[in-house]
Design a protein around this motif. Sequence first.
Motif, short mmCIF file in Angstrom:
data_model
loop_
_atom_site.label_atom_id
_atom_site.label_comp_id
_atom_site.label_asym_id
_atom_site.label_seq_id
_atom_site.Cartn_x
_atom_site.Cartn_y
_atom_site.Cartn_z
N ASP A 456 7.53 -11.43 41.12
CA ASP A 456 7.18 -10.99 42.46
C ASP A 456 8.08 -11.63 43.52
O ASP A 456 8.59 -10.96 44.42
N GLN A 457 8.29 -12.94 43.42
CA GLN A 457 9.12 -13.64 44.41
C GLN A 457 10.56 -13.14 44.39
O GLN A 457 11.18 -12.97 45.45
N LEU A 458 11.10 -12.87 43.21
CA LEU A 458 12.49 -12.39 43.12
C LEU A 458 12.61 -11.01 43.75
O LEU A 458 13.54 -10.74 44.53
N TRP A 459 11.70 -10.10 43.42
CA TRP A 459 11.78 -8.75 43.98
C TRP A 459 11.61 -8.77 45.50
O TRP A 459 12.33 -8.08 46.22
N GLN A 460 10.68 -9.56 45.98
CA GLN A 460 10.48 -9.63 47.43
C GLN A 460 11.72 -10.20 48.14
O GLN A 460 12.18 -9.65 49.14
N ARG A 466 10.88 -5.55 50.79
CA ARG A 466 10.65 -4.11 50.61
C ARG A 466 9.88 -3.83 49.32
O ARG A 466 9.03 -2.94 49.27
N PHE A 467 10.22 -4.57 48.26
CA PHE A 467 9.63 -4.34 46.95
C PHE A 467 8.90 -5.59 46.48
O PHE A 467 9.10 -6.68 47.01
N GLY A 468 8.09 -5.43 45.43
CA GLY A 468 7.40 -6.57 44.85
C GLY A 468 5.95 -6.25 44.53
O GLY A 468 5.35 -5.33 45.10
N LEU A 469 5.37 -7.04 43.62
CA LEU A 469 3.99 -6.84 43.23
C LEU A 469 3.03 -7.12 44.38
O LEU A 469 1.98 -6.48 44.50
N PRO A 517 9.31 3.91 49.56
CA PRO A 517 8.18 3.32 50.28
C PRO A 517 8.02 1.84 49.93
O PRO A 517 8.38 1.41 48.83
N PRO A 518 7.47 1.04 50.84
CA PRO A 518 7.22 -0.37 50.53
C PRO A 518 6.36 -0.51 49.28
O PRO A 518 5.36 0.19 49.11
N GLY A 519 6.75 -1.40 48.38
CA GLY A 519 6.00 -1.63 47.15
C GLY A 519 6.31 -0.64 46.04
O GLY A 519 5.68 -0.69 44.97
N HIS A 520 7.25 0.27 46.26
CA HIS A 520 7.57 1.31 45.27
C HIS A 520 8.01 0.71 43.94
O HIS A 520 7.72 1.24 42.88
N LEU A 521 8.74 -0.39 43.99
CA LEU A 521 9.24 -1.06 42.80
C LEU A 521 8.68 -2.47 42.74
O LEU A 521 8.36 -3.06 43.78
N PRO A 522 8.56 -3.03 41.51
CA PRO A 522 8.85 -2.41 40.22
C PRO A 522 7.82 -1.33 39.84
O PRO A 522 6.73 -1.31 40.41
N THR A 523 8.20 -0.46 38.91
CA THR A 523 7.36 0.67 38.55
C THR A 523 6.03 0.21 37.95
O THR A 523 5.90 -0.93 37.51
N VAL A 538 -3.60 -8.82 38.75
CA VAL A 538 -2.40 -9.29 39.43
C VAL A 538 -2.75 -9.96 40.75
O VAL A 538 -2.18 -10.99 41.11
N ALA A 539 -3.72 -9.40 41.49
CA ALA A 539 -4.13 -10.01 42.76
C ALA A 539 -4.62 -11.43 42.54
O ALA A 539 -4.27 -12.35 43.29
N GLN A 540 -5.40 -11.62 41.50
CA GLN A 540 -5.93 -12.95 41.21
C GLN A 540 -4.81 -13.92 40.81
O GLN A 540 -4.76 -15.06 41.28
N LYS A 541 -3.89 -13.46 40.00
CA LYS A 541 -2.85 -14.35 39.47
C LYS A 541 -1.79 -14.69 40.52
O LYS A 541 -1.22 -15.78 40.51
N LEU A 542 -1.50 -13.76 41.43
CA LEU A 542 -0.51 -14.06 42.45
C LEU A 542 -1.01 -15.11 43.44
O LEU A 542 -0.21 -15.80 44.09
N ARG A 543 -2.34 -15.24 43.55
CA ARG A 543 -2.90 -16.23 44.48
C ARG A 543 -3.14 -17.58 43.81
O ARG A 543 -3.55 -18.53 44.46
N ARG A 544 -2.92 -17.63 42.50
CA ARG A 544 -3.23 -18.86 41.78
C ARG A 544 -2.19 -19.94 42.08
O ARG A 544 -0.99 -19.67 42.09
N GLN A 545 -2.67 -21.16 42.30
CA GLN A 545 -1.77 -22.29 42.49
C GLN A 545 -1.29 -22.77 41.12
O GLN A 545 -2.08 -23.03 40.22
#
Length: 845
Positions: A456-460, A466-469, A517-523, A538-545
């Motif tokens: 996620d960090q790399l794509w953003q 523009r892109f990212g999980l 569109p924003p968030g279009h990638l990755p597929t 994914v929402a839970q894991k992206l917020r995990r410390q």
Amino acid sequence: MGKKVALLIGIGNYGSGLKTLQCPANGVNAMNTVLAEPEIGGFDEVIPLIDPDVGTMRSQIGAVFGRLAKSDLALFYFTGHGIKDMTGEFYLTTAQTQLFDNGRLNPGTAVEAEFVKRVMGNCYAQRKVIILDCCFGAAFAEGFLTMDDGGVDLEAELGGKGWVVLTAATARNYALEQEGEPLSVYTRYLTEGLRTGAAAKRGNAYISVGQLHDYLRTQVQKVAPTMSPEIFNARQGQAIQIAKAAIATRELTYREAIRSKIRRGQIGGAGRVYLNTLQQQLQLPPQRAAELETQELQPYAQKQAHLDTYRQALLAEIEVEYPLGDDAIADLQDLQKLLNLRDRDVRPLVIKTLQALSVRGDVRAMVSRLFSPPEITQPALPEPSQIQLPAIDIPLRSARGIDYQPLVELLRSQQWQEADQFTRQQMLKIAGRTTAGWLRGEDWENFPATDLQTIDQLWQAYSSDRFGLSLQIAAWESAGAHVDLETMRTVGIQLGWKPPEGYWKEPEGYTYNLSAPPGHLPTQLTKVGSLGRKFQAVAQKLRRQLPEPANAIGEPAQPVNPRVPHWSERWGMTAQSYPFETMRVNERGDIVERIAGEAECFVEDLGNGVTLEMVYIPGGEFLMGASEDEAGAFSDEPPQHRVTVPEFSLGKFAVTQAQYAAITGKNPSHFKGDQRPVERGAWQDAVAFCKALTDRTGKRYRLPSEAEWEYACRAHTSTPFAFGPTLTPDLANYDGNYSYGQGPEGTYRQQTTEVGQFLPNGLGLYDLHGNVWEWCADGWHYTYDGAPSDGTAWTAGGEQNGRVIRGGAWNVDPRLCRSASRLRLTPDLRNYDIGFRVVCSPPRT
């Protein structure tokens, strides 16, 4: 029962100004054979017409379709040139059709589409199928005969309501025939899909027009990617049954398995072992298995042959002159068009070839000249290899030892498609799903948070946010953060993963530039039915410390994502998966979306070849009961209330007569048939069956609670039916003399049907709407006031001499088949419209 009548017209010879075609006559003969065969098309009358003049063609169209009755099926097949005049009117050619010296059509020598529209519109037959394998212009080269852009709106030209129109291509594409091939590409797969039964979905005894179109579109585009077979339908046209699926179930099972194991046009090592094992289990002769594989791989082989032809031509031009001159570029562009190859098919081949030869000069400029205008619309996009954004300091952490440096380089050079492919490959590798090619809900739940955050960090960072999980999660949360299919469609449209109307996109249909569109990638990397679980996980894991790792690549210092065992491990079962297709209809019952899914189940062996398939239903939360504005809702269906349902497994079908007899030795049913649902069983009989099944297997079988039944029936939908706002007789077995809302009337079958004859819902469960009512465990309560919120059966209080049945039946109107519909019966009542299905609870821990 009505008649099935077909008129087949093929025009291969013309007057002056038009190229002779070799395939139309062969196409008519091939269609004649397939439709007239009693075990396939079963048409009562097939009229072939090859190279008729204007008068004969008009006369036959009028005569054939003017004498049909309301219950008949009318099929019109045309293959040959199609032409527009200067006013834009579309014509079907005849053997007399000619062009003037100035290239204009002599309109007196062709049959205008308006005439066909009038005749078909006045035809009394309620089922009308029009199949057009025709060109929209004159041929432009030898070898492949193609059709020029004509801008023809076929739905407008040949009508909207009352029929369905299949076309080989739109005006923006090319319908074609290949020199030396006896049939056109479209008719080849049209007749093959009908003749072999390959167009049928597994478990279906008939091939519908919608299934046929899906098969044609898939097969044709494997060979000729620029062709885009289309379907224009009106009132339930796609559901018209056009032929029997004259194929053994084991062959269809094997054919579908082949399709699932083809990767990049080949069958990999694991796929080969899988198919060999399946072939032995199905006891399919090796020679027949090889024939089926050859048929399924042939489109890929033909496309690769076209690419090889293009590459050889490119090498020959380079040997003569490089940089390529204008004439060479024009010839290569003509060849690409002739071979029906898209820019995105050829561009990688050209880049790879030029780089391998180490040619002098600017590769980017040469690629731009060959593919002008470029498919990617980003203005003045430089060659990706020449773009190099500054490196950004992001720790490349992985819990599975993945090296993300290649992803960094691809993103830095803005090679978005290649970066997406790398991301997909690594995520599939982490989840152990490389062969499957997509991730299930549990795969997302078990996916390492470390890797998700790195990706996620790399794509953003390299897309300037523009892109990212994270952007995908933001879109989901802005839509309400629900997991129902309506929310998934909203999010899919916002992210550009699906158009407002139509199918979800495959990866090759995505936009690989910053105009997406924003968030279009990755597929999306998952099927629609699993998207909700993906977003939740994914929402839970992206917020995990996360703790800091000991090094940039490798295991983190301490576990941050303990593995959740697969349900089959927790239950001690052997899981099997099966693909399925469901659909969504609009208020009129028109099909607006087809959705591919995959479910998992375990199989109970009941002896003597009888099995019971139990589908795993992940737990979740839903609104139970009818909404205040649901049409036809009864007073016992409100109030809507939120219920949390734990995981369970539910019968794929209602219990069949064969299954009931295998456990009890009895069959009380009125409508006999091993694969029909058992009926005329009281509530006590259903409970006794569950107890006997528990004793036989050692597992905990029981009737479903009302909450479990409705949760499974809705399959993450909130509409009156799992298929949408209405129901049609092509989707369920009920009294088709009645309709719901704006939906259509249709067939009333007046008896039960074999289980699995209709499409399943979004969880892969069959016949929850109609066929037979199904007993639930609950006692009867006149409202939901005080109902349990944990998914358990409501057995306390209420009317103890009343039990609940759900789902409707073959002899009721669709209002009673709604997901929320419920009726009270005494538990000793036995009737020929009441059956049941069973639940298996997870083992106690």
